[in-house]
Design a protein around this motif. Structure first.
Motif, PDB file in Angstrom:
ATOM      1  N   GLY A 255      39.848  43.661  39.147  1.00 31.31           N
ATOM      2  CA  GLY A 255      41.213  44.714  40.192  1.00 31.31           C
ATOM      3  C   GLY A 255      40.847  44.520  41.117  1.00 31.31           C
ATOM      4  O   GLY A 255      41.666  45.157  42.145  1.00 31.31           O
ATOM      5  N   LEU A 256      40.474  43.547  41.623  1.00 28.34           N
ATOM      6  CA  LEU A 256      40.122  43.287  43.301  1.00 28.34           C
ATOM      7  C   LEU A 256      41.032  41.914  43.837  1.00 28.34           C
ATOM      8  O   LEU A 256      40.665  40.826  43.507  1.00 28.34           O
ATOM      9  CB  LEU A 256      38.747  43.126  43.682  1.00 28.34           C
ATOM     10  CG  LEU A 256      37.348  43.746  43.565  1.00 28.34           C
ATOM     11  CD1 LEU A 256      36.427  43.211  43.533  1.00 28.34           C
ATOM     12  CD2 LEU A 256      37.936  44.916  44.467  1.00 28.34           C
ATOM     13  N   HIS A 257      42.335  42.593  43.827  1.00 30.46           N
ATOM     14  CA  HIS A 257      43.151  41.774  44.441  1.00 30.46           C
ATOM     15  C   HIS A 257      43.713  40.686  45.343  1.00 30.46           C
ATOM     16  O   HIS A 257      44.112  39.868  45.835  1.00 30.46           O
ATOM     17  CB  HIS A 257      44.385  42.463  43.621  1.00 30.46           C
ATOM     18  CG  HIS A 257      45.203  42.950  42.541  1.00 30.46           C
ATOM     19  ND1 HIS A 257      44.782  42.624  41.308  1.00 30.46           N
ATOM     20  CD2 HIS A 257      44.913  44.805  42.288  1.00 30.46           C
ATOM     21  CE1 HIS A 257      44.974  43.425  40.949  1.00 30.46           C
ATOM     22  NE2 HIS A 257      45.602  44.658  40.907  1.00 30.46           N
ATOM     23  N   GLN A 258      42.865  41.117  46.237  1.00 28.35           N
ATOM     24  CA  GLN A 258      42.219  40.524  47.664  1.00 28.35           C
ATOM     25  C   GLN A 258      41.355  39.050  46.891  1.00 28.35           C
ATOM     26  O   GLN A 258      41.708  38.412  47.739  1.00 28.35           O
ATOM     27  CB  GLN A 258      41.835  41.025  48.741  1.00 28.35           C
ATOM     28  CG  GLN A 258      39.892  41.691  48.226  1.00 28.35           C
ATOM     29  CD  GLN A 258      40.125  43.068  47.605  1.00 28.35           C
ATOM     30  OE1 GLN A 258      40.845  42.752  46.643  1.00 28.35           O
ATOM     31  NE2 GLN A 258      39.760  43.855  48.245  1.00 28.35           N
ATOM     32  N   ILE A 259      40.992  39.290  46.214  1.00 31.06           N
ATOM     33  CA  ILE A 259      40.361  38.091  45.073  1.00 31.06           C
ATOM     34  C   ILE A 259      41.034  37.309  44.086  1.00 31.06           C
ATOM     35  O   ILE A 259      40.723  36.237  44.131  1.00 31.06           O
ATOM     36  CB  ILE A 259      38.929  38.457  45.222  1.00 31.06           C
ATOM     37  CG1 ILE A 259      37.991  39.242  45.846  1.00 31.06           C
ATOM     38  CG2 ILE A 259      38.003  37.429  44.030  1.00 31.06           C
ATOM     39  CD1 ILE A 259      36.345  39.871  45.577  1.00 31.06           C
ATOM     40  N   VAL A 260      41.367  38.417  43.135  1.00 33.40           N
ATOM     41  CA  VAL A 260      41.686  37.795  41.983  1.00 33.40           C
ATOM     42  C   VAL A 260      43.317  38.071  41.962  1.00 33.40           C
ATOM     43  O   VAL A 260      43.885  38.425  41.860  1.00 33.40           O
ATOM     44  CB  VAL A 260      41.135  38.517  40.615  1.00 33.40           C
ATOM     45  CG1 VAL A 260      41.090  37.764  39.917  1.00 33.40           C
ATOM     46  CG2 VAL A 260      39.682  38.845  40.696  1.00 33.40           C
ATOM     47  N   PRO A 261      43.528  36.086  41.925  1.00 35.06           N
ATOM     48  CA  PRO A 261      45.355  36.974  41.396  1.00 35.06           C
ATOM     49  C   PRO A 261      45.670  37.396  40.117  1.00 35.06           C
ATOM     50  O   PRO A 261      45.116  37.597  39.570  1.00 35.06           O
ATOM     51  CB  PRO A 261      45.728  35.356  41.179  1.00 35.06           C
ATOM     52  CG  PRO A 261      44.196  34.329  41.082  1.00 35.06           C
ATOM     53  CD  PRO A 261      42.965  35.339  40.973  1.00 35.06           C
ATOM     54  N   GLU A 262      46.827  38.012  40.835  1.00 35.09           N
ATOM     55  CA  GLU A 262      47.732  39.014  39.689  1.00 35.09           C
ATOM     56  C   GLU A 262      46.966  38.523  38.185  1.00 35.09           C
ATOM     57  O   GLU A 262      47.464  38.838  37.523  1.00 35.09           O
ATOM     58  CB  GLU A 262      48.904  40.076  40.377  1.00 35.09           C
ATOM     59  CG  GLU A 262      48.809  40.884  39.194  1.00 35.09           C
ATOM     60  CD  GLU A 262      50.459  41.579  39.885  1.00 35.09           C
ATOM     61  OE1 GLU A 262      51.245  42.531  39.159  1.00 35.09           O
ATOM     62  OE2 GLU A 262      50.564  41.165  40.624  1.00 35.09           O
ATOM     63  N   SER A 263      48.509  37.576  37.829  1.00 33.34           N
ATOM     64  CA  SER A 263      48.190  37.120  36.697  1.00 33.34           C
ATOM     65  C   SER A 263      47.008  36.125  36.658  1.00 33.34           C
ATOM     66  O   SER A 263      46.973  36.461  34.691  1.00 33.34           O
ATOM     67  CB  SER A 263      48.936  35.571  37.035  1.00 33.34           C
ATOM     68  OG  SER A 263      48.264  34.262  37.763  1.00 33.34           O
ATOM     69  N   VAL A 264      45.571  35.788  36.799  1.00 35.03           N
ATOM     70  CA  VAL A 264      44.429  35.686  35.938  1.00 35.03           C
ATOM     71  C   VAL A 264      44.061  37.461  36.241  1.00 35.03           C
ATOM     72  O   VAL A 264      43.612  38.116  34.682  1.00 35.03           O
ATOM     73  CB  VAL A 264      43.372  35.273  36.836  1.00 35.03           C
ATOM     74  CG1 VAL A 264      41.732  35.604  36.832  1.00 35.03           C
ATOM     75  CG2 VAL A 264      44.012  33.887  37.605  1.00 35.03           C
ATOM     76  N   ALA A 265      44.112  38.427  36.411  1.00 33.78           N
ATOM     77  CA  ALA A 265      43.847  39.767  36.145  1.00 33.78           C
ATOM     78  C   ALA A 265      44.530  40.298  35.078  1.00 33.78           C
ATOM     79  O   ALA A 265      44.255  41.192  34.763  1.00 33.78           O
ATOM     80  CB  ALA A 265      44.047  40.658  37.425  1.00 33.78           C
ATOM     81  N   ASP A 266      45.406  40.374  34.624  1.00 33.95           N
ATOM     82  CA  ASP A 266      46.224  40.943  33.746  1.00 33.95           C
ATOM     83  C   ASP A 266      46.005  39.673  32.132  1.00 33.95           C
ATOM     84  O   ASP A 266      47.009  40.381  31.464  1.00 33.95           O
ATOM     85  CB  ASP A 266      47.401  40.774  34.035  1.00 33.95           C
ATOM     86  CG  ASP A 266      47.736  41.835  35.274  1.00 33.95           C
ATOM     87  OD1 ASP A 266      46.767  42.150  35.107  1.00 33.95           O
ATOM     88  OD2 ASP A 266      49.151  41.636  35.827  1.00 33.95           O
ATOM     89  N   ASN A 267      45.068  39.266  32.265  1.00 32.76           N
ATOM     90  CA  ASN A 267      44.951  38.217  31.292  1.00 32.76           C
ATOM     91  C   ASN A 267      44.172  39.012  30.148  1.00 32.76           C
ATOM     92  O   ASN A 267      42.682  38.414  30.481  1.00 32.76           O
ATOM     93  CB  ASN A 267      44.428  36.778  31.268  1.00 32.76           C
ATOM     94  CG  ASN A 267      44.529  35.789  30.306  1.00 32.76           C
ATOM     95  OD1 ASN A 267      43.975  36.331  29.472  1.00 32.76           O
ATOM     96  ND2 ASN A 267      45.647  34.907  30.394  1.00 32.76           N
ATOM     97  N   HIS A 268      44.714  39.140  28.976  1.00 31.53           N
ATOM     98  CA  HIS A 268      43.757  40.236  28.826  1.00 31.53           C
ATOM     99  C   HIS A 268      43.052  39.728  27.480  1.00 31.53           C
ATOM    100  O   HIS A 268      42.059  40.063  27.528  1.00 31.53           O
ATOM    101  CB  HIS A 268      44.649  40.849  27.703  1.00 31.53           C
ATOM    102  CG  HIS A 268      45.444  41.515  27.603  1.00 31.53           C
ATOM    103  ND1 HIS A 268      45.513  43.532  28.325  1.00 31.53           N
ATOM    104  CD2 HIS A 268      47.327  41.503  28.461  1.00 31.53           C
ATOM    105  CE1 HIS A 268      46.084  43.730  29.101  1.00 31.53           C
ATOM    106  NE2 HIS A 268      47.460  42.860  28.381  1.00 31.53           N
ATOM    107  N   GLN A 269      43.106  38.175  27.286  1.00 30.79           N
ATOM    108  CA  GLN A 269      42.450  37.515  26.566  1.00 30.79           C
ATOM    109  C   GLN A 269      41.291  37.447  27.316  1.00 30.79           C
ATOM    110  O   GLN A 269      39.834  37.002  26.906  1.00 30.79           O
ATOM    111  CB  GLN A 269      42.673  35.995  25.784  1.00 30.79           C
ATOM    112  CG  GLN A 269      41.854  36.111  25.465  1.00 30.79           C
ATOM    113  CD  GLN A 269      42.091  33.493  25.470  1.00 30.79           C
ATOM    114  OE1 GLN A 269      42.358  33.301  25.525  1.00 30.79           O
ATOM    115  NE2 GLN A 269      40.899  32.887  24.961  1.00 30.79           N
ATOM    116  N   LEU A 270      41.223  36.992  29.119  1.00 33.52           N
ATOM    117  CA  LEU A 270      39.971  36.879  29.261  1.00 33.52           C
ATOM    118  C   LEU A 270      39.386  38.356  29.857  1.00 33.52           C
ATOM    119  O   LEU A 270      37.628  38.335  30.097  1.00 33.52           O
ATOM    120  CB  LEU A 270      40.840  36.385  31.049  1.00 33.52           C
ATOM    121  CG  LEU A 270      39.496  36.202  31.893  1.00 33.52           C
ATOM    122  CD1 LEU A 270      38.467  34.772  31.690  1.00 33.52           C
ATOM    123  CD2 LEU A 270      40.494  36.250  33.998  1.00 33.52           C
TER     124      LEU A 270
END
Length: 472
Positions: free
Chosen positions: A434-449
């Motif tokens: 959820g730290l979007h200044q670090i993690v791109p939104e497309s990665v953060a929203d990946n349920h498998q990850l």
């Protein structure tokens, strides 16, 4: 004890490589006086007739030592079979930016400065003040005087680091809506100066990208003791490094180009991805795993049962499918060479040193890889383990309950998010993603990850790193 200076060079032991005729002036201005520069760019420059003026942003320790040693320092190259010593003489002057601000800016603007190189770490490019701000002021002064063309060459581990540096300089020059302490002008005068500088930059300044590679641990008491033993004199600017060294540079110089023994190309991006993902990504992964397992160095981490097999699997199954390497390069073969370098017992590269600044490093070392794998619909199970390891590391306790320092510019944000998440592994992973200044939104929203990282974090919580890796 006598210091390493010009007067003692000719009396050093015969097996120590010493510089030839030293340059009297510098055509290169380097910003960042750290160990990596001294073991990398300074060595490449020592093999030419160019000289370097090195700028230290704040700490005086290294440049004071260099000044007292006529700019000389030693590099111990540490391989499995032992060490070799070299004295480097390419540094001809030093500047302390914090107390010699105007001299620094004048040196950027000087006609004799043809290339500015930088190793200031990832986190230093984000502010309009500091090193990038003073560089921008120097460029503005050079533009005002109609000076000769200038090449600004970033040597930090960033993707498209030339474009990144150019954007940082332009951001400083265009930050006119607020008070910009790097520029004394205000209002219309500042706007006009900005436009003149940007127009001059477009015609006279280039920002080529580069990829640099050499493992250089932080100097320790043992480094200085080794230098004393090998040289017979004291060297307080000594560094140690592995035998391997590489420099790939985009061939886009605005003016004279130093005759560095580097690889020149018009496409650095493939080399950057190869190194950032395969070497730096695995390096960071091993650093977090090693720190959690209370292991001091990367070579010791790699010796843990199951770790090397995991690293090899990570490279072949997750990193290699994420990008296309440069022509003639094979990512898996490159990865094997990387692991051999990591096994070098002569290099004591501390896990906690590499673990610093994860919020600045992991976007390009880990999350870019994850994003490309997700886009290609590649399973993310294995690459979720480094994410879980970083999540656990950020909490500040090793597997044995020892405190782990979180040396990171976003330390407070990270720790607050983890504290609010509690002990549930899935919630903690969500807190980091959820730290979007670090993690791109497309990665953060990946349920498998998210599911895979939560699974690995649960395993690390229950069994620790050593057992988890051994039973992969």
């Amino acid at each position: 004890m006598e210091r390493l200076t010009n007067s003692v060079v000719k009396r050093l032991p015969g097996d120590v490589q010493i510089p030839g005729d030293r340059p009297q002036t510098s055509g290169v201005l380097h910003i960042g006086a750290g160990a990596f520069h001294r073991a990398h760019q300074a060595v490449y420059t020592d093999d030419t007739d160019w000289g370097i003026t090195v700028v230290a942003p704040r700490s005086r320790g290294v440049i004071d030592a260099l000044a007292e040693q006529d700019g000389l320092f030693s590099v111990a190259t540490l391989g499995p079979e032992g060490a070799s010593m070299r004295v480097v003489g390419s540094i001809v002057d030093t500047i302390h930016a914090f107390t010699e601000r105007e001299r620094f800016i004048e040196t950027v603007a000087a006609d004799s400065t043809h290339v500015v190189t930088l190793t200031i770490t990832e986190k230093a490019y984000g502010a309009i003040i500091g090193m990038v701000g003073q560089l921008a002021r120097g460029i503005a002064l050079r533009a005002e005087r109609g000076g000769p063309p200038l090449t600004v060459l970033c040597c930090d581990n960033l993707p498209d680091n030339g474009k990144f540096t150019k954007a940082a300089v332009e951001r400083t020059l265009t930050a006119v809506t607020a008070v910009n302490p790097e520029f004394p002008e205000r209002g219309p005068a500042l706007l006009a100066k900005r436009e003149r500088t940007l127009a001059w930059m477009a015609e006279n300044v280039t920002f080529p990208s580069s990829m640099v590679d050499r493992i250089v641990p932080a100097s320790t008491k043992a480094t200085y003791e080794r230098a004393l033993g090998e040289l017979g004199v004291t060297d307080l600017a000594a560094v140690e490094a592995e035998p391997f060294t590489q420099w790939v540079i985009e061939d886009d110089f605005a003016g004279p180009r130093p005759p560095w023994d580097a690889t020149y190309t018009h496409d650095v991006a493939g080399w950057e991805r190869l190194k950032l993902r395969t070497l730096n990504g695995v390096h960071s992964t091993l650093a977090y795993l090693g720190a959690l397992a209370d292991v001091e160095t990367i070579s010791e981490t790699l010796a843990l049962p199951g770790t090397e097999a995991f690293a090899r699997w990570l490279i072949s199954e997750q990193i290699a499918p994420s990008f296309t390497p440069p022509d003639g390069q094979d990512t898996v073969a490159y990865g094997e060479d990387v692991l051999e370098r990591f096994r070098n017992p002569g290099i004591r590269h501390r896990c906690l040193q590499i673990a610093m600044d994860g919020s600045q490093k992991l976007p390009q070392r880990l999350f870019a890889t994850i994003g490309d794998l997700a886009e290609a619909h590649v399973d993310l199970d294995l690459i979720a383990l480094p994410l879980a390891a970083w999540t656990r590391f950020c909490a500040g306790k090793s597997d044995n309950g020892n405190d782990l320092p979180l040396d990171d510019p976003l330390k407070d944000v990270i720790r607050q998010s983890l504290a609010a998440a509690g002990t549930n592994p899935a919630a903690r992973v969500d807190a980091i993603l959820g730290l979007h200044q670090i993690v791109p939104e497309s990665v953060a929203d990946n349920h498998q990850l998210r599911r895979a990282a939560a699974k690995w974090l649960r395993e690390l919580d229950r069994h620790g790193v050593a057992t988890t890796l051994e039973h992969l």
